[in-house]
Design a protein around this motif. Structure first.
Motif, PDB file in Angstrom:
ATOM      1  N   GLU A  88      30.958  45.842  43.317  1.00  0.00           N
ATOM      2  CA  GLU A  88      32.403  46.058  43.288  1.00  0.00           C
ATOM      3  C   GLU A  88      33.155  44.759  43.614  1.00  0.00           C
ATOM      4  O   GLU A  88      34.112  44.393  42.935  1.00  0.00           O
ATOM      5  N   ARG A  89      32.701  44.039  44.638  1.00  0.00           N
ATOM      6  CA  ARG A  89      33.333  42.753  44.992  1.00  0.00           C
ATOM      7  C   ARG A  89      33.221  41.745  43.858  1.00  0.00           C
ATOM      8  O   ARG A  89      34.183  41.061  43.517  1.00  0.00           O
ATOM      9  N   LEU A  90      32.040  41.636  43.278  1.00  0.00           N
ATOM     10  CA  LEU A  90      31.822  40.702  42.177  1.00  0.00           C
ATOM     11  C   LEU A  90      32.787  40.983  41.031  1.00  0.00           C
ATOM     12  O   LEU A  90      33.444  40.065  40.520  1.00  0.00           O
ATOM     13  N   LEU A  91      32.884  42.241  40.627  1.00  0.00           N
ATOM     14  CA  LEU A  91      33.743  42.583  39.491  1.00  0.00           C
ATOM     15  C   LEU A  91      35.222  42.402  39.819  1.00  0.00           C
ATOM     16  O   LEU A  91      36.001  41.959  38.970  1.00  0.00           O
ATOM     17  N   LYS A  92      35.604  42.713  41.047  1.00  0.00           N
ATOM     18  CA  LYS A  92      37.014  42.541  41.439  1.00  0.00           C
ATOM     19  C   LYS A  92      37.407  41.063  41.503  1.00  0.00           C
ATOM     20  O   LYS A  92      38.581  40.738  41.383  1.00  0.00           O
ATOM     21  N   ASN A  93      36.426  40.194  41.671  1.00  0.00           N
ATOM     22  CA  ASN A  93      36.719  38.766  41.780  1.00  0.00           C
ATOM     23  C   ASN A  93      36.586  38.000  40.468  1.00  0.00           C
ATOM     24  O   ASN A  93      36.673  36.776  40.457  1.00  0.00           O
ATOM     25  N   LEU A  94      36.374  38.713  39.357  1.00  0.00           N
ATOM     26  CA  LEU A  94      36.350  38.039  38.057  1.00  0.00           C
ATOM     27  C   LEU A  94      37.760  37.543  37.752  1.00  0.00           C
ATOM     28  O   LEU A  94      38.705  38.315  37.722  1.00  0.00           O
ATOM     29  N   CYS A  95      37.893  36.268  37.530  1.00  0.00           N
ATOM     30  CA  CYS A  95      39.221  35.669  37.319  1.00  0.00           C
ATOM     31  C   CYS A  95      39.546  35.564  35.838  1.00  0.00           C
ATOM     32  O   CYS A  95      38.660  35.346  35.014  1.00  0.00           O
ATOM     33  N   GLY A  96      40.818  35.711  35.527  1.00  0.00           N
ATOM     34  CA  GLY A  96      41.303  35.467  34.183  1.00  0.00           C
ATOM     35  C   GLY A  96      41.197  36.638  33.228  1.00  0.00           C
ATOM     36  O   GLY A  96      41.446  36.482  32.039  1.00  0.00           O
TER      37      GLY A  96
END
Length: 165
Positions: free
Chosen positions: A127-135
């Motif tokens: 969940e953290r990884l996906l929420k931190n995808l930029c752009g």
């Protein structure tokens, strides 16, 4: 009762009109060969499956055996926590990036109910990884539901990082 191979699907003609009893699996158990379970009707079920299950997995509706009274023993996979990731307007680049990141974590990936949705199993790090995808314009929702194995894109088995050298 000992079940040693998957005999077909509950929807196959040979099982029409039969009584069914279901054995429930959690998603993470579906690629294991050995199990000891109780069916919903209280039958003691032992599974000793061959290696094919390591690649194929146990899917909902798989017929695991037929008991001495003619009851068809059928697999079911229970609900689990998932992450639904939706992109805006079929954004190919965002979809590719999401699929890449999920695959890079060796997590299973499923197509969602719409063209803009991908589904994976919930973990806090994912969940953290996906929420931190930029752009990218994406929405992420955590919910509990049954996985639709007919929409499975990848699985967590059969992959390693061993390279010949």
């Amino acid at each position: 009762m000992i079940c040693e191979k998957i005999l077909g699907k509950v929807t196959d003609a040979q099982f029409k009109g039969k009584d069914f009893d279901f054995v429930e699996f959690e998603w993470h158990e579906t690629y294991s060969k050995l199990h000891r379970k109780n069916s919903r009707k209280g039958r003691d079920i032992a599974l000793r499956l061959d290696d094919s299950v390591l690649k194929r997995g146990i899917k909902p509706g798989d017929v695991l055996g037929i008991d001495s009274d003619g009851t068809v023993i059928v697999a079911d996979v229970g609900e689990c926590e998932i992450l639904s990731v939706k992109t805006a307007d079929r954004d190919f680049l965002a979809t590719a990036k999401i699929a890449y990141e999920i695959g890079n974590c060796h997590a299973p990936l499923f197509a969602g109910k719409s063209d803009c949705e991908l589904i994976t199993l919930y973990t806090e790090p994912m969940e953290r990884l996906l929420k931190n995808l930029c752009g990218f314009s994406i929405s992420i929702e955590k919910r509990t539901e049954k996985l639709d194995f007919s929409r499975q894109i990848s699985s967590i088995v059969g992959h390693s990082h061993h390279h010949a050298g």
